[in-house]
Scaffold this motif. Sequence first.
Motif, PDB file in Angstrom:
ATOM      1  N   ALA A 158      -8.306   7.217  -1.862  1.00 43.59           N
ATOM      2  CA  ALA A 158      -7.844   5.817  -1.837  1.00 43.59           C
ATOM      3  C   ALA A 158      -8.251   5.134  -3.133  1.00 43.59           C
ATOM      4  CB  ALA A 158      -8.434   5.067  -0.637  1.00 43.59           C
ATOM      5  N   GLY A 210      -2.256  -0.937  -3.437  1.00 40.61           N
ATOM      6  CA  GLY A 210      -3.289  -0.002  -2.988  1.00 40.61           C
ATOM      7  C   GLY A 210      -2.647   1.372  -2.838  1.00 40.61           C
ATOM      8  N   GLY A 231      -8.641   2.514   6.216  1.00 37.55           N
ATOM      9  CA  GLY A 231      -7.985   3.552   5.399  1.00 37.55           C
ATOM     10  C   GLY A 231      -7.310   4.581   6.291  1.00 37.55           C
ATOM     11  N   LEU A 289      -8.167  -0.374  -2.453  1.00 35.62           N
ATOM     12  CA  LEU A 289      -8.051  -0.675  -1.022  1.00 35.62           C
ATOM     13  C   LEU A 289      -9.446  -0.686  -0.405  1.00 35.62           C
ATOM     14  CD1 LEU A 289      -5.809  -0.388   1.474  1.00 35.62           C
ATOM     15  CD2 LEU A 289      -7.085   1.730   1.769  1.00 35.62           C
ATOM     16  N   THR A 290      -9.656  -1.647   0.481  1.00 30.38           N
ATOM     17  CA  THR A 290     -10.908  -1.650   1.234  1.00 30.38           C
ATOM     18  C   THR A 290     -10.776  -0.564   2.303  1.00 30.38           C
ATOM     19  OG1 THR A 290     -10.991  -4.018   0.928  1.00 30.38           O
ATOM     20  CG2 THR A 290     -12.413  -3.102   2.646  1.00 30.38           C
ATOM     21  N   ARG A 316      -2.356   4.882  -8.882  1.00 31.54           N
ATOM     22  CA  ARG A 316      -2.358   3.411  -8.853  1.00 31.54           C
ATOM     23  C   ARG A 316      -2.139   2.849 -10.253  1.00 31.54           C
ATOM     24  NH1 ARG A 316      -6.846  -1.087  -8.216  1.00 31.54           N
ATOM     25  NH2 ARG A 316      -5.627  -2.523  -6.985  1.00 31.54           N
ATOM     26  N   ILE A 371       0.872  -1.185   0.000  1.00 34.49           N
ATOM     27  CA  ILE A 371       0.000   0.000   0.000  1.00 34.49           C
ATOM     28  C   ILE A 371       0.909   1.234   0.000  1.00 34.49           C
ATOM     29  CG2 ILE A 371      -1.800   1.277   1.225  1.00 34.49           C
ATOM     30  CD1 ILE A 371      -2.672  -1.502   2.396  1.00 34.49           C
ATOM     31  N   LEU A 410      -6.082  -6.389   2.270  1.00 34.38           N
ATOM     32  CA  LEU A 410      -6.953  -5.209   2.095  1.00 34.38           C
ATOM     33  C   LEU A 410      -6.867  -4.633   0.679  1.00 34.38           C
ATOM     34  CD1 LEU A 410      -6.248  -3.266   5.428  1.00 34.38           C
ATOM     35  CD2 LEU A 410      -8.141  -4.816   4.921  1.00 34.38           C
ATOM     36  N   VAL A 411      -5.916  -5.135  -0.105  1.00 29.69           N
ATOM     37  CA  VAL A 411      -5.721  -4.586  -1.462  1.00 29.69           C
ATOM     38  C   VAL A 411      -6.640  -5.340  -2.424  1.00 29.69           C
ATOM     39  CG1 VAL A 411      -4.045  -4.237  -3.330  1.00 29.69           C
ATOM     40  CG2 VAL A 411      -3.372  -3.866  -0.943  1.00 29.69           C
ATOM     41  N   THR A 412      -7.359  -4.561  -3.206  1.00 29.50           N
ATOM     42  CA  THR A 412      -8.404  -5.157  -4.056  1.00 29.50           C
ATOM     43  C   THR A 412      -8.031  -5.014  -5.534  1.00 29.50           C
ATOM     44  OG1 THR A 412      -9.561  -3.025  -4.044  1.00 29.50           O
ATOM     45  CG2 THR A 412     -10.264  -4.661  -2.419  1.00 29.50           C
TER      46      THR A 412
END
Length: 430
Positions: A154, A132, A182, A157-158, A120, A41, A210-212
């Motif tokens: 953001a 993220g 976050g 990231l969730t 990103r 992240i 947590l990275v989507t």
Amino acid sequence: MSGTMSQITVTGVPGLPEISPGADLARLISDAAPGLRDGDIVVVTSKIISKAEGRVIRADRERAIDGETVRVVARRGPTRIAETRHGLVLAAAGVDSSNTAPGTVVLLPEDPDGSARRLRKGLAERHGVRVGVVITDTMGRPWRIGQTDAAIGAAGLTPLRDHRGQADTFGSPLEVTIAAVGDEIAAAADLVKEKTAQVPVAIVRGLARLVTEADGPGAAALIRPAAEDMFRLGAADVLQARRTVREFTADPVDSGAVRRAIAAALTAPAPHHSQPWRFAVLESPRARTALLDDMLAAWTADLRGDGFTPEQIARRTRRGEPLRRAPLIIVPCLVAEAAHPYPDQRRSAAERAMFLVAMGAAVQNLLVALAVDGLGSCWVSSTLFCPQVAAGSLGLPPGWEPMGAVGVGHPAAPPPPRPERDPGSFLMTL
Ligand SMILES: Cc1cc2nc3c(=O)[nH]c(=O)nc-3n(C[C@H](O)[C@H](O)[C@H](O)COP(=O)(O)O)c2cc1C
């Protein structure tokens, strides 16, 4: 994940140059952090995003704050806590004059979630990695001393992890826990980023869960909708904040605060859709002294007429001193020209009472608004007992009836706690 050890690392990224408008941040961050991996992240201070996006402007700071503000949430002296058009609530609407050339200010990015998505994408293109991105700004928190960083943008990231419905360690369902991951990531990164040194970026490793794949909802998801904001009006504190203050410091009263208080007074209810309130603001010491001396002479004459001795008169008239000690006096005035005429005494008195109570409502608003701005006030009867003398001394326009006087200033000491009152003793229910 219970029973397993988890570990994260937070690493500052030094070596970034001073960022200028149009800078390719993805390239600069890639160069400075060549070891970026899938699941990392990348946490970036919003200031360098703003600088790259040309959000550094030459402007007066207060004007810039006005331009960024959609709602002033709280104000104390010159400090404004304001909501921005993004829905963020922070000091000075996020306008910053530190770490930028004198005479310039840095505004928040126009669209921090959009900035995070672009960065990103740029990092993915250069590194072939799925990371993220969190964009941060520094905020104070209500009820907590000190500032911390929070996520204002953001991507990938969730931003929130909803634990509601999961069981706690005793098997009871968690009802309200939504983790603001976050913001937690932003705060963790702040521990290694240094505001004065050139470390505006940090890499958080170990939170790949947590990275989507998708960019996701962004940091906009962290903004509490107005309808769910229990503190939107600061309601409970506001009315409690007003106390009669009779001792003031010598500090001057901000004329902006007085105008805001008068604006608040003008929102009071009044009969016949009228606006019967006027205010004489006595800024000059000469005007204040002239009024107080004229009223003292009138009061002394009244007491002499009542048969009091000079000593008794001196003792009594000392009570007028809160106004002498106040650095500013406001004389609220009633203009009852909208009152309807009646041929009989009963209805004329009722009509008069309507306007008087409307005046009370306006003055209460005035006092509350002053208190919200940290100013003490004392509404005293004075001018009501010598209206002609006061009107003459102040040179009031015809029809302005003075309704006491309000001493205003910074309280010399915090007021004593308000005695508890049981509403039950003040009401009858039918
Ligand atoms: C119309 C009016 C006249 C007042 N006159 C005086 C006054 O002459 N001198 C004074 O010290 N306080 C005066 N007060 C203030 C009250 O004494 C004060 O509101 C009361 O003690 C309650 O305290 P609080 O305002 O802190 O709740 C007046 C208040 C009102 C509403």
